[in-house]
Design a protein around this motif. Sequence first.
Motif, short mmCIF file in Angstrom:
data_model
loop_
_atom_site.label_atom_id
_atom_site.label_comp_id
_atom_site.label_asym_id
_atom_site.label_seq_id
_atom_site.Cartn_x
_atom_site.Cartn_y
_atom_site.Cartn_z
N ASP A 69 57.25 53.64 28.00
CA ASP A 69 56.41 53.87 29.19
C ASP A 69 54.97 54.14 28.77
O ASP A 69 54.02 53.64 29.39
CB ASP A 69 56.91 55.10 29.97
CG ASP A 69 58.30 54.92 30.53
OD1 ASP A 69 58.73 53.77 30.71
OD2 ASP A 69 58.96 55.94 30.78
N VAL A 102 61.62 45.79 28.68
CA VAL A 102 62.07 46.94 29.47
C VAL A 102 63.00 46.49 30.58
O VAL A 102 64.08 47.05 30.79
CB VAL A 102 60.86 47.71 30.05
CG1 VAL A 102 61.31 48.72 31.10
CG2 VAL A 102 60.11 48.42 28.93
N GLU A 103 62.58 45.45 31.30
CA GLU A 103 63.39 44.95 32.41
C GLU A 103 64.73 44.37 31.92
O GLU A 103 65.75 44.50 32.59
CB GLU A 103 62.62 43.87 33.19
CG GLU A 103 61.54 44.42 34.09
CD GLU A 103 62.10 45.02 35.36
OE1 GLU A 103 62.00 44.38 36.41
OE2 GLU A 103 62.67 46.13 35.29
N ARG A 106 61.67 51.94 37.17
CA ARG A 106 62.40 52.50 36.03
C ARG A 106 62.54 54.01 36.21
O ARG A 106 61.57 54.70 36.54
CB ARG A 106 61.65 52.21 34.74
CG ARG A 106 62.45 52.54 33.49
CD ARG A 106 61.62 52.36 32.24
NE ARG A 106 62.46 52.28 31.06
CZ ARG A 106 61.98 52.26 29.81
NH1 ARG A 106 60.67 52.30 29.60
NH2 ARG A 106 62.79 52.18 28.78
N GLN A 115 66.31 45.46 29.39
CA GLN A 115 67.04 46.53 28.71
C GLN A 115 67.42 46.14 27.28
O GLN A 115 68.57 46.25 26.86
CB GLN A 115 68.29 46.91 29.51
CG GLN A 115 67.97 47.42 30.90
CD GLN A 115 69.19 47.93 31.65
OE1 GLN A 115 70.28 48.03 31.10
NE2 GLN A 115 69.00 48.26 32.92
N ARG A 137 65.70 50.35 23.73
CA ARG A 137 66.40 51.46 24.37
C ARG A 137 66.78 52.53 23.34
O ARG A 137 66.68 53.73 23.61
CB ARG A 137 67.65 50.96 25.09
CG ARG A 137 67.35 50.09 26.30
CD ARG A 137 68.61 49.76 27.07
NE ARG A 137 69.18 50.95 27.70
CZ ARG A 137 70.32 50.96 28.36
NH1 ARG A 137 71.06 49.86 28.46
NH2 ARG A 137 70.76 52.07 28.92
#
Length: 257
Positions: free
Chosen positions: A206, A45-46, A133, A48, A53
């Motif tokens: 998430d 997530v960090e 986020r 990307q 995505r």
Amino acid sequence: MPVRTTARRLRDHRRADRRFGARLLGAAAVAAVAAVPFALLLVLVEGQWQPLRRLDASAALRLHRTALDHAAWTSTLRFLSDWVWDPTTMRTLVALLTAWLLWRRAWRLASWAAVTAVAGGLIGLLVKTVVERTRPSLEDPVAQAPGFSFPSGHAMTATTSCAVLLLVLLPMVPRAWRPVCWGVAVLSVVGVGFTRVALGVHWFSDVVGGWLLGAAVVALTGWAFEAWRTDVGRRRTEVGEGLEPELTGAEPERQDV
């Protein structure tokens, strides 16, 4: 001789209680970094990561179109997300369970339930603040939510709360009905995650992050509780029978002064 034996048992139980408290708090403190799958997801997530995505964006857009096209369906999702599976509702259930355990004098099980719920909430908030986020930004949104997005607080709270309710109450449920309880818990955890993505207030990742982090908290505090049981000479339990099978007794903790 009986007096000495009783005194020795009291000392052993007190030492076990102190070790239990240290383990419980220590497990809660390291829960956020102890789950390897969650840590991996956090890195993706960090960073990307493009495949993740694309998956997030695809799920958000498809479910958003469905929400726009079916008003009744969307209203049902809002009701489930904002009332049935809302974190306040789930935490209230755990608080009532904890109060009942205190009334039953199940002190250690009550402390486990309370620490698991509180630690889950605080750790989730801490990770949200660190990651920062942003939530999905969709045209014509059907729902709004404040704060940051990763991990989903709804998903994490549902995971920790359903686990606490299950692991405490299973000993009092007839074996034939236990699969039903597991089914309701799984449906609740998966269902709340689906509603958050379908309403456009969370990315799919998430929700997965909330599930993984919540499971890590429960696993580590559950390990601490099992370690205490071993220290006081009780047998190890299976997940399917709950954390404290002795809870079915009239006074489950009276003998453990």
